[in-house]
Design a protein around this motif. Structure first.
Motif, PDB file in Angstrom:
ATOM      1  N   VAL A   1      -4.225  46.735   5.304  1.00  0.00           N
ATOM      2  CA  VAL A   1      -3.418  46.968   6.507  1.00  0.00           C
ATOM      3  C   VAL A   1      -2.077  46.248   6.383  1.00  0.00           C
ATOM      4  CG1 VAL A   1      -3.305  46.492   8.987  1.00  0.00           C
ATOM      5  CG2 VAL A   1      -5.438  47.318   7.969  1.00  0.00           C
ATOM      6  N   ARG A   2      -0.999  47.011   6.613  1.00  0.00           N
ATOM      7  CA  ARG A   2       0.341  46.426   6.544  1.00  0.00           C
ATOM      8  C   ARG A   2       0.622  45.703   7.864  1.00  0.00           C
ATOM      9  NH1 ARG A   2       5.607  49.980   5.024  1.00  0.00           N
ATOM     10  NH2 ARG A   2       5.315  50.683   7.154  1.00  0.00           N
ATOM     11  N   LEU A   3       0.963  44.429   7.761  1.00  0.00           N
ATOM     12  CA  LEU A   3       1.093  43.625   8.981  1.00  0.00           C
ATOM     13  C   LEU A   3       2.256  44.091   9.848  1.00  0.00           C
ATOM     14  CD1 LEU A   3       0.036  40.173   7.547  1.00  0.00           C
ATOM     15  CD2 LEU A   3      -1.177  41.535   9.246  1.00  0.00           C
ATOM     16  N   ARG A   4       3.304  44.624   9.206  1.00  0.00           N
ATOM     17  CA  ARG A   4       4.437  45.116   9.999  1.00  0.00           C
ATOM     18  C   ARG A   4       3.977  46.248  10.945  1.00  0.00           C
ATOM     19  NH1 ARG A   4       9.019  48.533   8.840  1.00  0.00           N
ATOM     20  NH2 ARG A   4       8.379  48.834   6.685  1.00  0.00           N
ATOM     21  N   ASP A   5       3.028  47.062  10.476  1.00  0.00           N
ATOM     22  CA  ASP A   5       2.547  48.176  11.309  1.00  0.00           C
ATOM     23  C   ASP A   5       1.780  47.664  12.525  1.00  0.00           C
ATOM     24  OD1 ASP A   5       3.656  49.841   9.466  1.00  0.00           O
ATOM     25  OD2 ASP A   5       1.780  50.193   8.376  1.00  0.00           O
ATOM     26  N   VAL A   6       0.937  46.645  12.320  1.00  0.00           N
ATOM     27  CA  VAL A   6       0.158  46.173  13.478  1.00  0.00           C
ATOM     28  C   VAL A   6       1.054  45.407  14.444  1.00  0.00           C
ATOM     29  CG1 VAL A   6      -2.107  46.218  12.365  1.00  0.00           C
ATOM     30  CG2 VAL A   6      -0.760  44.122  12.273  1.00  0.00           C
ATOM     31  N   ALA A   7       2.085  44.745  13.917  1.00  0.00           N
ATOM     32  CA  ALA A   7       3.023  44.057  14.820  1.00  0.00           C
ATOM     33  C   ALA A   7       3.757  45.098  15.672  1.00  0.00           C
ATOM     34  CB  ALA A   7       4.013  43.209  14.014  1.00  0.00           C
ATOM     35  N   ALA A   8       4.106  46.227  15.060  1.00  0.00           N
ATOM     36  CA  ALA A   8       4.806  47.277  15.817  1.00  0.00           C
ATOM     37  C   ALA A   8       3.872  47.880  16.871  1.00  0.00           C
ATOM     38  CB  ALA A   8       5.304  48.358  14.866  1.00  0.00           C
ATOM     39  N   ALA A   9       2.605  48.035  16.513  1.00  0.00           N
ATOM     40  CA  ALA A   9       1.668  48.692  17.441  1.00  0.00           C
ATOM     41  C   ALA A   9       1.214  47.766  18.570  1.00  0.00           C
ATOM     42  CB  ALA A   9       0.450  49.195  16.656  1.00  0.00           C
ATOM     43  N   HIS A  10       1.098  46.484  18.288  1.00  0.00           N
ATOM     44  CA  HIS A  10       0.477  45.573  19.271  1.00  0.00           C
ATOM     45  C   HIS A  10       1.436  44.518  19.805  1.00  0.00           C
ATOM     46  CE1 HIS A  10      -3.600  47.119  18.640  1.00  0.00           C
ATOM     47  NE2 HIS A  10      -3.205  47.303  17.399  1.00  0.00           N
ATOM     48  N   GLY A  11       2.624  44.407  19.238  1.00  0.00           N
ATOM     49  CA  GLY A  11       3.580  43.398  19.694  1.00  0.00           C
ATOM     50  C   GLY A  11       3.272  42.022  19.114  1.00  0.00           C
ATOM     51  N   THR A  12       4.157  41.093  19.392  1.00  0.00           N
ATOM     52  CA  THR A  12       4.001  39.720  18.907  1.00  0.00           C
ATOM     53  C   THR A  12       4.174  38.781  20.104  1.00  0.00           C
ATOM     54  OG1 THR A  12       6.365  39.679  18.389  1.00  0.00           O
ATOM     55  CG2 THR A  12       4.860  40.165  16.563  1.00  0.00           C
ATOM     56  N   PRO A  13       3.692  37.555  20.048  1.00  0.00           N
ATOM     57  CA  PRO A  13       2.868  36.971  18.994  1.00  0.00           C
ATOM     58  C   PRO A  13       1.494  37.646  18.933  1.00  0.00           C
ATOM     59  CG  PRO A  13       3.316  35.361  20.758  1.00  0.00           C
ATOM     60  CD  PRO A  13       3.988  36.608  21.142  1.00  0.00           C
ATOM     61  N   LEU A  14       0.963  37.692  17.741  1.00  0.00           N
ATOM     62  CA  LEU A  14      -0.269  38.442  17.494  1.00  0.00           C
ATOM     63  C   LEU A  14      -1.072  37.735  16.409  1.00  0.00           C
ATOM     64  CD1 LEU A  14      -1.782  41.240  17.901  1.00  0.00           C
ATOM     65  CD2 LEU A  14      -0.446  42.057  15.947  1.00  0.00           C
ATOM     66  N   PHE A  15      -2.326  37.445  16.719  1.00  0.00           N
ATOM     67  CA  PHE A  15      -3.209  36.880  15.689  1.00  0.00           C
ATOM     68  C   PHE A  15      -3.920  38.013  14.972  1.00  0.00           C
ATOM     69  CE2 PHE A  15      -2.642  33.176  18.344  1.00  0.00           C
ATOM     70  CZ  PHE A  15      -2.577  32.142  17.416  1.00  0.00           C
ATOM     71  N   VAL A  16      -3.970  37.916  13.656  1.00  0.00           N
ATOM     72  CA  VAL A  16      -4.668  38.927  12.851  1.00  0.00           C
ATOM     73  C   VAL A  16      -5.621  38.203  11.910  1.00  0.00           C
ATOM     74  CG1 VAL A  16      -4.402  40.891  11.288  1.00  0.00           C
ATOM     75  CG2 VAL A  16      -2.575  40.348  12.916  1.00  0.00           C
ATOM     76  N   TYR A  17      -6.885  38.606  11.952  1.00  0.00           N
ATOM     77  CA  TYR A  17      -7.910  37.969  11.118  1.00  0.00           C
ATOM     78  C   TYR A  17      -8.464  38.969  10.114  1.00  0.00           C
ATOM     79  CZ  TYR A  17      -7.824  35.004  15.258  1.00  0.00           C
ATOM     80  OH  TYR A  17      -7.415  34.224  16.312  1.00  0.00           O
ATOM     81  N   SER A  18      -8.793  38.463   8.938  1.00  0.00           N
ATOM     82  CA  SER A  18      -9.418  39.292   7.914  1.00  0.00           C
ATOM     83  C   SER A  18     -10.909  39.006   7.879  1.00  0.00           C
ATOM     84  CB  SER A  18      -8.798  38.950   6.545  1.00  0.00           C
ATOM     85  OG  SER A  18      -9.684  39.298   5.509  1.00  0.00           O
ATOM     86  N   LYS A  19     -11.690  40.047   8.120  1.00  0.00           N
ATOM     87  CA  LYS A  19     -13.153  39.881   8.076  1.00  0.00           C
ATOM     88  C   LYS A  19     -13.594  39.517   6.647  1.00  0.00           C
ATOM     89  CE  LYS A  19     -17.392  42.471   8.858  1.00  0.00           C
ATOM     90  NZ  LYS A  19     -17.945  43.789   9.203  1.00  0.00           N
ATOM     91  N   ALA A  20     -12.977  40.153   5.658  1.00  0.00           N
ATOM     92  CA  ALA A  20     -13.367  39.867   4.265  1.00  0.00           C
ATOM     93  C   ALA A  20     -13.093  38.404   3.920  1.00  0.00           C
ATOM     94  CB  ALA A  20     -12.604  40.783   3.307  1.00  0.00           C
ATOM     95  N   ALA A  21     -11.988  37.857   4.449  1.00  0.00           N
ATOM     96  CA  ALA A  21     -11.677  36.446   4.149  1.00  0.00           C
ATOM     97  C   ALA A  21     -12.724  35.525   4.770  1.00  0.00           C
ATOM     98  CB  ALA A  21     -10.284  36.099   4.668  1.00  0.00           C
ATOM     99  N   MET A  22     -13.161  35.857   5.990  1.00  0.00           N
ATOM    100  CA  MET A  22     -14.199  35.018   6.620  1.00  0.00           C
ATOM    101  C   MET A  22     -15.496  35.084   5.816  1.00  0.00           C
ATOM    102  SD  MET A  22     -13.944  35.827  10.650  1.00  0.00           S
ATOM    103  CE  MET A  22     -12.461  36.551  11.235  1.00  0.00           C
ATOM    104  N   LEU A  23     -15.878  36.305   5.441  1.00  0.00           N
ATOM    105  CA  LEU A  23     -17.159  36.440   4.736  1.00  0.00           C
ATOM    106  C   LEU A  23     -17.089  35.823   3.350  1.00  0.00           C
ATOM    107  CD1 LEU A  23     -18.308  39.993   5.903  1.00  0.00           C
ATOM    108  CD2 LEU A  23     -19.052  37.748   6.733  1.00  0.00           C
ATOM    109  N   SER A  24     -15.900  35.830   2.751  1.00  0.00           N
ATOM    110  CA  SER A  24     -15.840  35.226   1.413  1.00  0.00           C
ATOM    111  C   SER A  24     -15.868  33.696   1.524  1.00  0.00           C
ATOM    112  CB  SER A  24     -14.675  35.798   0.620  1.00  0.00           C
ATOM    113  OG  SER A  24     -13.632  34.910   0.521  1.00  0.00           O
ATOM    114  N   ALA A  25     -15.307  33.141   2.614  1.00  0.00           N
ATOM    115  CA  ALA A  25     -15.423  31.685   2.814  1.00  0.00           C
ATOM    116  C   ALA A  25     -16.884  31.304   3.075  1.00  0.00           C
ATOM    117  CB  ALA A  25     -14.545  31.258   3.987  1.00  0.00           C
ATOM    118  N   LEU A  26     -17.566  32.155   3.844  1.00  0.00           N
ATOM    119  CA  LEU A  26     -18.990  31.897   4.120  1.00  0.00           C
ATOM    120  C   LEU A  26     -19.808  31.984   2.825  1.00  0.00           C
ATOM    121  CD1 LEU A  26     -21.330  31.536   6.167  1.00  0.00           C
ATOM    122  CD2 LEU A  26     -21.345  34.033   6.439  1.00  0.00           C
TER     123      LEU A  26
END
Ligand code: PLP
Length: 428
Positions: free
Chosen positions: A24-49
């Motif tokens: 997912v391109r972060l510029r696209d989600v910022a345009a769709a949802h506005g800022t400030p905006l927190f974005v989390y990666s599920k894969a990053a959480m599961l790989s840390a776990l």
């Protein structure tokens, strides 16, 4: 062209000079949802776990995510579905974790100031263990449990008095901290706990601090805890589990904490050397599971040159990202769209709109920015949204969970109506 991921952030990469998380391109989600905006990666959480799960492979172990790091329901759901337990510190956190599908029996309740109401709520839910932090709390918990005709499962938080070599506000295992009971008093307090009819002693726990990047304090604390296990069991009080808390650091700024599995290889060797390989192990990691899985997207509002300092004023602030103001913490700040290599960089303090000089997000950052550009504040998955406030009547940001190429809105942006709903004018 894909460039290597950002240091410490394997799931965040530049693709064609655009910052991308998973697919997912972060510029696209910022345009769709506005800022400030927190974005989390599920894969990053599961790989840390997964690093912890590798460390505990073949062991009787329970990973209890310390949800104070990030208690958003969509984040809790990821860990609940992955089989985690939870470390909670309030009745509110208990309600959240149950709403997210957490199993009551895998919940442990830490904190120095549990109220009777919270104790009753947790007993009624059937949580796995209370991590008790004082002798007075033991007495109250026993009384509350007896009134419900129950016995509360307890572990006592022992203060091993080791220096975790981290920021003083996140050191918790030193003698002068408010947490836990002193190592030298622990045996006597265990004997007292074992004598109380409303309690069932099941374990021992410690937690020495947060953002720990050095292995030595962990090894020292483990020795001190294992000494106590021997003394407590020697006094005829069997312990089913050892809970070693959380605290493992992440890479914010060229920090080099040990990997969870490598750290645990060393800690398990100590446990095995004392013959405790069959004891259940519990841990309470928070930051290391979510910190580098999240970013906060923000837009540049103004640039303001000054005689001694240039300011880059963005739409995120200390109410969204409190760590710099609270702990002088460092977050890397990178552009969502990379400027060309020849773009001139200026050194800025990146600051928010809140009316406090403490409202800064990054100091002395070399950036090529103009109003309207968007930035990602990195390492914003832990202790940001869960500490966010409404200071200056700023609504809390929206949150997204990215899973491959899917984007899930897990928290809507807070409106001013949300903020004033509980308030009322005085009649007359
Ligand atoms: N357990 C307890 C009792 C804590 O107080 C904390 C954090 O303060 C944690 C676990 C989680 O620590 P971390 O996020 O550093 O892993």
């Amino acid at each position: 062209m894909t460039r290597p991921s950002l240091p410490g952030h394997p799931h965040f990469i530049y693709r064609d000079d655009e910052l991308v998380v998973e697919n997912v391109r972060l510029r696209d989600v910022a345009a769709a949802h506005g800022t400030p905006l927190f974005v989390y990666s599920k894969a990053a959480m599961l790989s840390a776990l997964a690093a912890y799960q590798r460390g505990f492979a073949g062991r009787h172990a329970q990973i209890c995510y310390a949800m104070k790091a990030n208690s958003s329901l969509g984040v809790l759901q990821v860990f609940a579905r992955a089989g985690c337990g939870f470390d909670i510190v309030s009745g509110g956190e208990l309600s959240r974790v149950l709403a997210a599908g957490g199993e009551p029996g895998k919940i442990i309740f830490s904190g120095v100031g549990k109220t009777r109401t919270e104790m009753r709520q947790a007993l009624a839910a059937g949580i796995g263990c209370f991590n008790v932090e004082s002798e007075a709390e033991l007495d109250v918990l026993s009384e509350v449990a007896l009134a419900l005709k129950l016995r509360a499962p307890v572990s006592i938080r022992v203060n091993p008095n080791v220096d975790p070599k981290t920021h003083p506000y996140i050191s918790t295992g030193l003698k002068d901290n408010k947490f836990g009971v002193a190592h030298e008093d622990a045996l006597r307090i265990y004997q007292h706990a074992a004598s109380l009819k409303g309690l069932r002693v099941v374990g021992i726990d410690c937690h020495i601090g947060s953002q720990i990047t050095d292995t030595t304090p962990y090894l020292d604390a483990m020795d001190r805890v294992l000494d106590l296990v021997a003394a407590i069991e020697g006094a005829g009080i069997p312990l089913e589990h050892i809970d070693f808390g959380g605290g493992l650091g992440i890479n914010y700024n060229n920090d080099t904490p040990p990997e969870a599995d490598a750290l645990w290889q060393q800690l398990l060797a100590k446990i095995d050397a004392r013959g405790y390989q069959n004891k259940k192990l519990m841990i309470e990691p928070g930051r290391s599971l979510v910190g580098n899985a999240g970013v906060c997207l923000t837009e540049v509002l103004y640039v303001k040159p000054g005689e001694h300092k240039n300011f880059c004023i963005v739409d995120a602030a200390m109410n969204d990202l409190p760590r710099p103001a609270m702990y002088q913490a460092f977050h890397a700040i990178v552009p969502l769209s990379k400027p060309g290599d020849d773009a001139a960089k200026v050194t800025y303090d990146v600051v928010g709109p809140v009316c406090e000089s403490g409202d800064w997000i990054g100091r002395d950052r070399a950036l090529a920015v103009a109003p309207g550009d968007q930035l990602a504040v990195m390492s914003a998955g832990a202790y940001c949204m869960s500490m966010a406030s409404n200071y200056n009547t700023r609504g809390r940001a929206a949150e997204l969970l990215v899973d491959g190429d899917k984007v899930h809105l897990i928290r809507q942006r807070e409106t001013v109506d949300d903020q004033i709903r509980q308030e009322q004018l005085v009649a007359g």
